[in-house]
Design a protein around this motif. Structure first.
Motif, PDB file in Angstrom:
ATOM      1  N   TYR A 295      10.772 -30.699  22.398  1.00 31.46           N
ATOM      2  CA  TYR A 295      10.293 -30.695  23.775  1.00 31.46           C
ATOM      3  C   TYR A 295       9.933 -29.263  24.126  1.00 31.46           C
ATOM      4  O   TYR A 295      10.769 -28.369  24.028  1.00 31.46           O
TER       5      TYR A 295
ATOM      6  N   ALA B  91       4.663 -26.016  27.782  1.00 36.93           N
ATOM      7  CA  ALA B  91       3.457 -26.826  27.532  1.00 36.93           C
ATOM      8  C   ALA B  91       3.600 -28.240  28.077  1.00 36.93           C
ATOM      9  O   ALA B  91       2.624 -28.986  28.138  1.00 36.93           O
ATOM     10  N   GLN B  92       4.825 -28.636  28.433  1.00 35.91           N
ATOM     11  CA  GLN B  92       5.143 -29.976  28.922  1.00 35.91           C
ATOM     12  C   GLN B  92       4.733 -31.057  27.911  1.00 35.91           C
ATOM     13  O   GLN B  92       4.098 -32.053  28.242  1.00 35.91           O
ATOM     14  N   THR B  93       5.115 -30.828  26.655  1.00 34.10           N
ATOM     15  CA  THR B  93       4.776 -31.760  25.584  1.00 34.10           C
ATOM     16  C   THR B  93       6.008 -32.162  24.782  1.00 34.10           C
ATOM     17  O   THR B  93       6.992 -31.430  24.716  1.00 34.10           O
TER      18      THR B  93
ATOM     19  N   ALA C 168       6.711 -33.512  20.766  1.00 35.93           N
ATOM     20  CA  ALA C 168       6.063 -33.599  19.459  1.00 35.93           C
ATOM     21  C   ALA C 168       7.085 -34.012  18.417  1.00 35.93           C
ATOM     22  O   ALA C 168       8.281 -33.768  18.568  1.00 35.93           O
TER      23      ALA C 168
ATOM     24  N   THR D 179       1.795 -33.829  18.545  1.00 31.96           N
ATOM     25  CA  THR D 179       2.126 -34.135  19.938  1.00 31.96           C
ATOM     26  C   THR D 179       1.979 -35.627  20.177  1.00 31.96           C
ATOM     27  O   THR D 179       0.969 -36.220  19.824  1.00 31.96           O
TER      28      THR D 179
ATOM     29  N   THR E 154       2.190 -35.826  26.612  1.00 33.96           N
ATOM     30  CA  THR E 154       1.821 -34.642  27.389  1.00 33.96           C
ATOM     31  C   THR E 154       2.208 -34.867  28.847  1.00 33.96           C
ATOM     32  O   THR E 154       2.459 -35.991  29.274  1.00 33.96           O
ATOM     33  N   GLY E 155       2.248 -33.794  29.599  1.00 38.21           N
ATOM     34  CA  GLY E 155       2.612 -33.896  31.002  1.00 38.21           C
ATOM     35  C   GLY E 155       4.061 -34.287  31.220  1.00 38.21           C
ATOM     36  O   GLY E 155       4.420 -34.857  32.244  1.00 38.21           O
TER      37      GLY E 155
END
Length: 129
Positions: free
Chosen positions: A27, A31-33, A35, A45, A48-49
């Motif tokens: 986490y 980048a608020q992602t 993966a 990834t 997102t968000g």
């Protein structure tokens, strides 16, 4: 979870007597992602968000479920949201050793100084559907 860190990485390490399995998710709060690490050891990834609270004494759940028999992820959970990862493989390598299981949790700090990451609960389950 991330009041002082850029990212949190959660990794299982399972030796089954033939292979070392390395399922891993990350986490990235900046980048608020979210993966996963794929079979070629590259980050991919899958969300997102993604935001979670970044304050002391707030502990959003982060969970990773994987299947040794298929060498695939099952699902990931962060902050109450579940992500289906069943189509994705994780990395494993040949390694003959006694069967064992380990986990690792890393935080990547902001700046050069070491930072604190609060961990509320750690749970390891076997054969979770």
């Amino acid at each position: 979870l991330l009041s002082n860190a850029i990212a949190v990485i959660l990794q299982g390490r399972v030796y089954d007597g033939t292979y070392l399995h390395w399922p891993t998710i990350r986490y990235d709060g900046d980048a608020q992602t979210l993966a996963y690490r794929d079979g070629a050891e590259a980050w991919q990834t899958f969300a997102t968000g993604v935001t979670v609270p970044a304050a002391r004494h707030i502990f959003p759940t982060m969970k990773l479920v994987f299947d040794l028999s298929t060498v695939k992820y099952t699902r990931a959970l962060l902050g109450g949201t579940t992500y289906n990862l069943s189509a994705y493989s994780y990395y494993r390598e040949v390694l003959a050793s006694a069967p064992t299981a380990q986990t690792a949790i890393w935080t990547l700090p902001r700046g050069a100084a070491a930072r604190t990451c609060y961990l509320d609960d750690w749970i390891l389950t076997i054969n979770e559907p």
